[in-house]
Design a protein around this motif. Structure first.
Motif, PDB file in Angstrom:
ATOM      1  N   LEU A 228      34.151 -80.679 -86.510  1.00 31.43           N
ATOM      2  CA  LEU A 228      32.835 -80.062 -86.556  1.00 31.43           C
ATOM      3  C   LEU A 228      31.932 -80.686 -85.500  1.00 31.43           C
ATOM      4  O   LEU A 228      32.089 -81.856 -85.165  1.00 31.43           O
ATOM      5  CB  LEU A 228      32.199 -80.250 -87.937  1.00 31.43           C
ATOM      6  N   THR A 229      30.988 -79.910 -85.015  1.00 28.89           N
ATOM      7  CA  THR A 229      29.968 -80.481 -84.148  1.00 28.89           C
ATOM      8  C   THR A 229      28.847 -81.023 -85.036  1.00 28.89           C
ATOM      9  O   THR A 229      28.745 -80.648 -86.214  1.00 28.89           O
ATOM     10  CB  THR A 229      29.396 -79.428 -83.188  1.00 28.89           C
ATOM     11  N   PRO A 230      27.977 -81.873 -84.511  1.00 26.87           N
ATOM     12  CA  PRO A 230      26.897 -82.417 -85.343  1.00 26.87           C
ATOM     13  C   PRO A 230      25.975 -81.357 -85.937  1.00 26.87           C
ATOM     14  O   PRO A 230      25.355 -81.585 -86.969  1.00 26.87           O
ATOM     15  CB  PRO A 230      26.138 -83.332 -84.367  1.00 26.87           C
ATOM     16  N   THR A 231      25.889 -80.195 -85.302  1.00 27.55           N
ATOM     17  CA  THR A 231      24.982 -79.155 -85.796  1.00 27.55           C
ATOM     18  C   THR A 231      25.703 -78.054 -86.573  1.00 27.55           C
ATOM     19  O   THR A 231      25.106 -77.022 -86.880  1.00 27.55           O
ATOM     20  CB  THR A 231      24.190 -78.525 -84.633  1.00 27.55           C
ATOM     21  N   THR A 232      26.970 -78.252 -86.891  1.00 27.80           N
ATOM     22  CA  THR A 232      27.685 -77.271 -87.712  1.00 27.80           C
ATOM     23  C   THR A 232      27.111 -77.271 -89.131  1.00 27.80           C
ATOM     24  O   THR A 232      26.909 -78.320 -89.737  1.00 27.80           O
ATOM     25  CB  THR A 232      29.183 -77.590 -87.779  1.00 27.80           C
ATOM     26  N   TYR A 233      26.874 -76.091 -89.650  1.00 31.43           N
ATOM     27  CA  TYR A 233      26.322 -75.921 -91.002  1.00 31.43           C
ATOM     28  C   TYR A 233      27.416 -75.440 -91.942  1.00 31.43           C
ATOM     29  O   TYR A 233      28.221 -74.567 -91.596  1.00 31.43           O
ATOM     30  CB  TYR A 233      25.176 -74.913 -90.949  1.00 31.43           C
ATOM     31  N   VAL A 234      27.432 -76.000 -93.158  1.00 24.96           N
ATOM     32  CA  VAL A 234      28.445 -75.657 -94.156  1.00 24.96           C
ATOM     33  C   VAL A 234      27.773 -75.046 -95.389  1.00 24.96           C
ATOM     34  O   VAL A 234      27.361 -75.765 -96.305  1.00 24.96           O
ATOM     35  CB  VAL A 234      29.270 -76.895 -94.557  1.00 24.96           C
ATOM     36  N   PRO A 235      27.635 -73.721 -95.431  1.00 26.50           N
ATOM     37  CA  PRO A 235      27.114 -73.086 -96.644  1.00 26.50           C
ATOM     38  C   PRO A 235      28.242 -72.903 -97.666  1.00 26.50           C
ATOM     39  O   PRO A 235      29.338 -72.471 -97.322  1.00 26.50           O
ATOM     40  CB  PRO A 235      26.613 -71.732 -96.141  1.00 26.50           C
TER      41      PRO A 235
ATOM     42  N   ASN B 209      27.933 -83.931 -92.018  1.00 26.01           N
ATOM     43  CA  ASN B 209      27.387 -82.613 -91.731  1.00 26.01           C
ATOM     44  C   ASN B 209      26.658 -82.092 -92.945  1.00 26.01           C
ATOM     45  O   ASN B 209      27.020 -82.394 -94.096  1.00 26.01           O
ATOM     46  CB  ASN B 209      28.493 -81.644 -91.331  1.00 26.01           C
ATOM     47  N   PHE B 210      25.641 -81.275 -92.702  1.00 26.45           N
ATOM     48  CA  PHE B 210      24.817 -80.750 -93.788  1.00 26.45           C
ATOM     49  C   PHE B 210      25.424 -79.480 -94.372  1.00 26.45           C
ATOM     50  O   PHE B 210      25.869 -78.587 -93.659  1.00 26.45           O
ATOM     51  CB  PHE B 210      23.414 -80.435 -93.280  1.00 26.45           C
ATOM     52  N   GLY B 211      25.414 -79.424 -95.697  1.00 22.52           N
ATOM     53  CA  GLY B 211      25.833 -78.216 -96.399  1.00 22.52           C
ATOM     54  C   GLY B 211      24.956 -78.006 -97.617  1.00 22.52           C
ATOM     55  O   GLY B 211      24.361 -78.954 -98.143  1.00 22.52           O
ATOM     56  N   ASP B 212      24.849 -76.776 -98.076  1.00 24.36           N
ATOM     57  CA  ASP B 212      24.095 -76.491 -99.289  1.00 24.36           C
ATOM     58  C   ASP B 212      24.662 -75.238 -99.958  1.00 24.36           C
ATOM     59  O   ASP B 212      25.654 -74.670 -99.500  1.00 24.36           O
ATOM     60  CB  ASP B 212      22.599 -76.350 -99.002  1.00 24.36           C
ATOM     61  N   TYR B 213      24.024 -74.820-101.038  1.00 24.26           N
ATOM     62  CA  TYR B 213      24.462 -73.638-101.775  1.00 24.26           C
ATOM     63  C   TYR B 213      23.560 -72.437-101.466  1.00 24.26           C
ATOM     64  O   TYR B 213      23.408 -71.553-102.291  1.00 24.26           O
ATOM     65  CB  TYR B 213      24.454 -73.927-103.277  1.00 24.26           C
TER      66      TYR B 213
ATOM     67  N   SER C 217      28.541 -71.566 -85.283  1.00 21.81           N
ATOM     68  CA  SER C 217      27.969 -72.813 -85.803  1.00 21.81           C
ATOM     69  C   SER C 217      28.063 -72.926 -87.319  1.00 21.81           C
ATOM     70  O   SER C 217      27.473 -73.822 -87.914  1.00 21.81           O
ATOM     71  CB  SER C 217      26.499 -72.917 -85.376  1.00 21.81           C
ATOM     72  N   VAL C 218      28.796 -72.005 -87.942  1.00 18.25           N
ATOM     73  CA  VAL C 218      28.932 -71.996 -89.400  1.00 18.25           C
ATOM     74  C   VAL C 218      30.399 -72.128 -89.792  1.00 18.25           C
ATOM     75  O   VAL C 218      31.253 -71.419 -89.264  1.00 18.25           O
ATOM     76  CB  VAL C 218      28.358 -70.679 -89.992  1.00 18.25           C
ATOM     77  N   VAL C 219      30.680 -73.066 -90.698  1.00 12.78           N
ATOM     78  CA  VAL C 219      31.999 -73.158 -91.317  1.00 12.78           C
ATOM     79  C   VAL C 219      31.772 -73.104 -92.828  1.00 12.78           C
ATOM     80  O   VAL C 219      31.333 -74.082 -93.430  1.00 12.78           O
ATOM     81  CB  VAL C 219      32.745 -74.450 -90.931  1.00 12.78           C
ATOM     82  N   PRO C 220      32.021 -71.963 -93.450  1.00 14.42           N
ATOM     83  CA  PRO C 220      31.711 -71.836 -94.873  1.00 14.42           C
ATOM     84  C   PRO C 220      32.728 -72.519 -95.786  1.00 14.42           C
ATOM     85  O   PRO C 220      33.914 -72.598 -95.463  1.00 14.42           O
ATOM     86  CB  PRO C 220      31.737 -70.319 -95.093  1.00 14.42           C
ATOM     87  N   PHE C 221      32.205 -73.020 -96.887  1.00 16.53           N
ATOM     88  CA  PHE C 221      33.042 -73.517 -97.971  1.00 16.53           C
ATOM     89  C   PHE C 221      33.083 -72.385 -98.995  1.00 16.53           C
ATOM     90  O   PHE C 221      32.108 -72.142 -99.697  1.00 16.53           O
ATOM     91  CB  PHE C 221      32.426 -74.781 -98.576  1.00 16.53           C
ATOM     92  N   ILE C 222      34.207 -71.678 -99.042  1.00 17.23           N
ATOM     93  CA  ILE C 222      34.316 -70.483 -99.869  1.00 17.23           C
ATOM     94  C   ILE C 222      35.017 -70.807-101.183  1.00 17.23           C
ATOM     95  O   ILE C 222      36.094 -71.400-101.196  1.00 17.23           O
ATOM     96  CB  ILE C 222      35.078 -69.378 -99.112  1.00 17.23           C
ATOM     97  N   PHE C 223      34.377 -70.422-102.259  1.00 17.19           N
ATOM     98  CA  PHE C 223      34.865 -70.731-103.600  1.00 17.19           C
ATOM     99  C   PHE C 223      35.160 -69.420-104.313  1.00 17.19           C
ATOM    100  O   PHE C 223      34.265 -68.605-104.513  1.00 17.19           O
ATOM    101  CB  PHE C 223      33.794 -71.527-104.344  1.00 17.19           C
TER     102      PHE C 223
ATOM    103  N   ASP D 231      17.048 -75.407 -88.100  1.00 13.40           N
ATOM    104  CA  ASP D 231      16.733 -76.788 -88.488  1.00 13.40           C
ATOM    105  C   ASP D 231      17.670 -77.777 -87.801  1.00 13.40           C
ATOM    106  O   ASP D 231      17.250 -78.779 -87.228  1.00 13.40           O
ATOM    107  CB  ASP D 231      16.872 -76.969 -90.001  1.00 13.40           C
ATOM    108  N   LEU D 232      18.958 -77.479 -87.885  1.00 20.99           N
ATOM    109  CA  LEU D 232      19.952 -78.408 -87.370  1.00 20.99           C
ATOM    110  C   LEU D 232      19.963 -78.455 -85.850  1.00 20.99           C
ATOM    111  O   LEU D 232      20.366 -79.468 -85.257  1.00 20.99           O
ATOM    112  CB  LEU D 232      21.352 -78.015 -87.885  1.00 20.99           C
TER     113      LEU D 232
END
Length: 360
Positions: free
Chosen positions: A3-10, A248-252, A32-38, A352-353
């Motif tokens: 990941l790059t430092p600005t990659t976001y993980v929703p 890296n930052f991630g949220d819901y 710039s997005v790598v999702p965590f898919i559930f 933001d990132l």
């Protein structure tokens, strides 16, 4: 995955409003997005007294839809523990079925296991990793991280699935904790992470959490709610600057991680619009949506005139909000408004990132 430092993980539950928001992102944003898919378990049908779908029905559409909505882009995929070891019609488990199907079009998705996963799940993930050569992700909850044996359990699991730290994405799932006081929470987490051996060796380190409430207890016409996870992350990043690995930052996004099934026959969901703005969410809320869908025109107009509106070209969600404010788009349905809010949120986080003072 790297990941790059600005990659976001929703973190997304792969429901309609969530995957549509993901799909409608621009190509530049998707980079710039790598999702965590559930993949969630089937929802409960209170009228019938049973799940709305079988496991087969719940999972069988995922591979095709995933290909349509996200294609070959990288992602992590997890399956709800309640269905992780269930059998599809052909005898395969959901995780095996999904990865064998998406492998056919060259998917770069990575499977997820966790410290409390059943041995069957660990074996499946090990098998997928052996075939795809893309490593694996390990999701660790806050209660795992804070225990003194966290590192030992982590290393045992990595060995069990036949990989090394360099092939592992470590994802710290904070859930929805009490983030405050931010500095104290950050200090405690930093101490716990210092006990993880060779933390810098992991392929990636991600932290996911949310301050979005499970019950949106806010009165009409709405107000502002703090984005605790984002303020905390900025505090953590500042404390780690030059001294430790910044996750890296991630949220819901704008969804609480704990989905509670409710009997919709007994509820009258309010019309609402959640608009991410700085360190808060600007929430516009009215009465029952089905009784007055036209209220969304007022909510959108309020956002557009709030001084926080990012403009119609900021995201697909912002475009719809702008059109609805002008009465040039219909009020649609609650799922579309969740999509609009998530669409805007993802772009807001990416902005933001990308800001030097905000990203890791």
């Amino acid at each position: 995955m790297k990941l790059t430092p600005t990659t976001y993980v929703p973190s997304l539950r792969w429901r309609l409003g969530e995957y549509q928001a993901l799909s409608r992102l621009s190509d530049a944003a998707k980079q710039s997005v790598v999702p965590f898919i559930f993949i969630p378990e089937p929802e409960y049908d209170f009228e019938e007294g049973q799940p709305k779908k079988t496991v087969q029905e719940q999972v069988q559409t995922f591979p095709k839809r995933y290909q349509q909505k996200w294609g070959k882009r990288p992602a992590w995929i997890d399956v709800h523990a309640n269905i992780a070891t269930a059998s599809m019609a052909d005898g395969r488990t959901p995780m095996s079925f999904v990865f064998e199907e998406i492998r056919s079009f060259g998917s770069r998705a990575v499977p997820i296991t966790s410290l409390d996963a059943q041995s069957t799940v660990n074996s499946i993930v090990a098998g997928i990793a052996a075939v795809d050569k893309l490593g694996a992700g390990i999701r660790a909850r806050l209660e795992h991280v804070m225990k003194p044996n966290f590192d030992a359990r982590l290393m045992a699991l990595i060995s069990l699935i036949g990989l090394t730290r360099e092939q592992i994405d470590l994802i710290i799932d904070l859930g929805a904790p009490n983030f405050q006081p931010y500095a104290d929470f950050a200090d405690g987490l930093i101490v716990a992470m210092e006990n993880v051996s060779a933390l810098s060796s992991y392929r990636s380190l991600v932290m996911i959490g949310t301050g979005f409430p499970q019950i949106l207890a806010i009165n009409k016409p709405g107000g502002h709610l703090p984005r605790h996870e984002w303020v905390f992350y900025k505090t953590l990043r500042t404390k780690l600057a030059g001294t430790g690995r910044v996750p890296n930052f991630g949220d819901y996004t704008i969804v609480h991680p704990e989905f509670t099934a409710q009997d919709m026959r007994m509820l009258k969901p309010a019309g609402k619009l959640v608009y991410t703005a700085g360190d808060t969410w600007n929430v516009r809320k009215g009465g029952a949506f089905r009784a007055d869908p036209g209220q969304m025109h007022t909510h959108c107009d309020s956002i557009v005139k709030s001084g926080q509106f990012c403009g119609p070209h900021f995201s697909a969600g912002d475009e719809y909000i702008d059109l609805c404010a002008k009465n040039q788009a219909k009020p649609s349905n609650l799922t579309r408004w969740k999509e609009n809010g998530i669409s805007h949120h993802i772009m807001h986080v990416l902005t933001d990132l990308a800001t030097p003072s905000a990203g890791p």
